[in-house]
Write a protein that holds these residues in place. Sequence first.
Motif, PDB file in Angstrom:
ATOM      1  N   UNK A 195       0.824  -1.212   0.000  1.00  0.00           N
ATOM      2  CA  UNK A 195       0.000   0.000   0.000  1.00  0.00           C
ATOM      3  C   UNK A 195       0.857   1.261   0.000  1.00  0.00           C
ATOM      4  N   UNK A 196       2.163   1.099  -0.193  1.00  0.00           N
ATOM      5  CA  UNK A 196       3.047   2.256  -0.269  1.00  0.00           C
ATOM      6  C   UNK A 196       3.574   2.734   1.066  1.00  0.00           C
ATOM      7  N   UNK A 197       3.364   1.960   2.118  1.00  0.00           N
ATOM      8  CA  UNK A 197       3.848   2.337   3.443  1.00  0.00           C
ATOM      9  C   UNK A 197       5.322   2.019   3.619  1.00  0.00           C
ATOM     10  N   UNK A 198       5.894   2.563   4.678  1.00  0.00           N
ATOM     11  CA  UNK A 198       7.294   2.331   5.030  1.00  0.00           C
ATOM     12  C   UNK A 198       7.380   1.835   6.460  1.00  0.00           C
ATOM     13  N   UNK A 199       8.323   0.953   6.716  1.00  0.00           N
ATOM     14  CA  UNK A 199       8.557   0.484   8.071  1.00  0.00           C
ATOM     15  C   UNK A 199       9.493   1.468   8.760  1.00  0.00           C
ATOM     16  N   UNK A 200       9.048   2.040   9.875  1.00  0.00           N
ATOM     17  CA  UNK A 200       9.858   2.997  10.629  1.00  0.00           C
ATOM     18  C   UNK A 200      10.825   2.277  11.539  1.00  0.00           C
ATOM     19  N   UNK A 201      10.349   1.230  12.153  1.00  0.00           N
ATOM     20  CA  UNK A 201      11.146   0.318  12.964  1.00  0.00           C
ATOM     21  C   UNK A 201      10.397  -1.007  12.972  1.00  0.00           C
ATOM     22  N   UNK A 202      10.985  -2.021  13.531  1.00  0.00           N
ATOM     23  CA  UNK A 202      10.370  -3.342  13.493  1.00  0.00           C
ATOM     24  C   UNK A 202       8.936  -3.291  14.034  1.00  0.00           C
ATOM     25  N   UNK A 203       7.974  -3.621  13.176  1.00  0.00           N
ATOM     26  CA  UNK A 203       6.575  -3.662  13.573  1.00  0.00           C
ATOM     27  C   UNK A 203       5.871  -2.329  13.627  1.00  0.00           C
ATOM     28  N   UNK A 204       6.513  -1.278  13.135  1.00  0.00           N
ATOM     29  CA  UNK A 204       5.875   0.044  13.117  1.00  0.00           C
ATOM     30  C   UNK A 204       5.982   0.640  11.722  1.00  0.00           C
ATOM     31  N   UNK A 205       4.854   1.112  11.220  1.00  0.00           N
ATOM     32  CA  UNK A 205       4.775   1.588   9.841  1.00  0.00           C
ATOM     33  C   UNK A 205       4.198   2.990   9.780  1.00  0.00           C
ATOM     34  N   UNK A 206       4.585   3.702   8.718  1.00  0.00           N
ATOM     35  CA  UNK A 206       3.868   4.911   8.355  1.00  0.00           C
ATOM     36  C   UNK A 206       3.189   4.620   7.028  1.00  0.00           C
ATOM     37  N   UNK A 207       1.922   5.027   6.947  1.00  0.00           N
ATOM     38  CA  UNK A 207       1.129   4.739   5.760  1.00  0.00           C
ATOM     39  C   UNK A 207       0.117   5.857   5.556  1.00  0.00           C
ATOM     40  N   UNK A 208      -0.086   6.224   4.321  1.00  0.00           N
ATOM     41  CA  UNK A 208      -1.035   7.274   3.981  1.00  0.00           C
ATOM     42  C   UNK A 208      -2.437   6.829   4.407  1.00  0.00           C
ATOM     43  N   UNK A 209      -3.164   7.754   4.988  1.00  0.00           N
ATOM     44  CA  UNK A 209      -4.496   7.472   5.544  1.00  0.00           C
ATOM     45  C   UNK A 209      -5.410   6.750   4.552  1.00  0.00           C
ATOM     46  N   UNK A 210      -5.530   7.290   3.341  1.00  0.00           N
ATOM     47  CA  UNK A 210      -6.456   6.691   2.375  1.00  0.00           C
ATOM     48  C   UNK A 210      -5.987   5.311   1.909  1.00  0.00           C
ATOM     49  N   UNK A 211      -4.688   5.091   1.849  1.00  0.00           N
ATOM     50  CA  UNK A 211      -4.181   3.761   1.497  1.00  0.00           C
ATOM     51  C   UNK A 211      -4.511   2.759   2.608  1.00  0.00           C
ATOM     52  N   UNK A 212      -4.393   3.209   3.848  1.00  0.00           N
ATOM     53  CA  UNK A 212      -4.749   2.347   4.979  1.00  0.00           C
ATOM     54  C   UNK A 212      -6.239   2.003   4.929  1.00  0.00           C
ATOM     55  N   UNK A 213      -7.067   2.987   4.655  1.00  0.00           N
ATOM     56  CA  UNK A 213      -8.521   2.748   4.572  1.00  0.00           C
ATOM     57  C   UNK A 213      -8.871   1.801   3.440  1.00  0.00           C
ATOM     58  N   UNK A 214      -8.299   2.052   2.263  1.00  0.00           N
ATOM     59  CA  UNK A 214      -8.671   1.273   1.074  1.00  0.00           C
ATOM     60  C   UNK A 214      -7.943  -0.064   1.000  1.00  0.00           C
TER      61      UNK A 214
END
Length: 95
Positions: A64-83
Amino acid sequence: MASIDDDMPILAGVNPSGRASSYESEHACLIIGYMIDDDDEVTLIVNDPYPYDRMGVRNPYYEAGGDELQLGQYEIEYYAFRRQLAWNRSLSRIR
């Protein structure tokens, strides 16, 4: 946002398979933060310790285009997370 601003995470029910369902969630994760950029786009910070890569399962955050910030933690765009993770349930104001 108010819940997170009050230091209370949001328990999110998602469907990492991408199959939307209004009745059930396949998986749970914890939204612990967010960021808003100059264009008012919201990015979520999500804790999801499931070892997708080690289990040989496609990682839905990467897809969904997210990135792993650290093990088990991600940043992801809100609409990508929803969809794409088919976010369909929430439990907020958790202390």
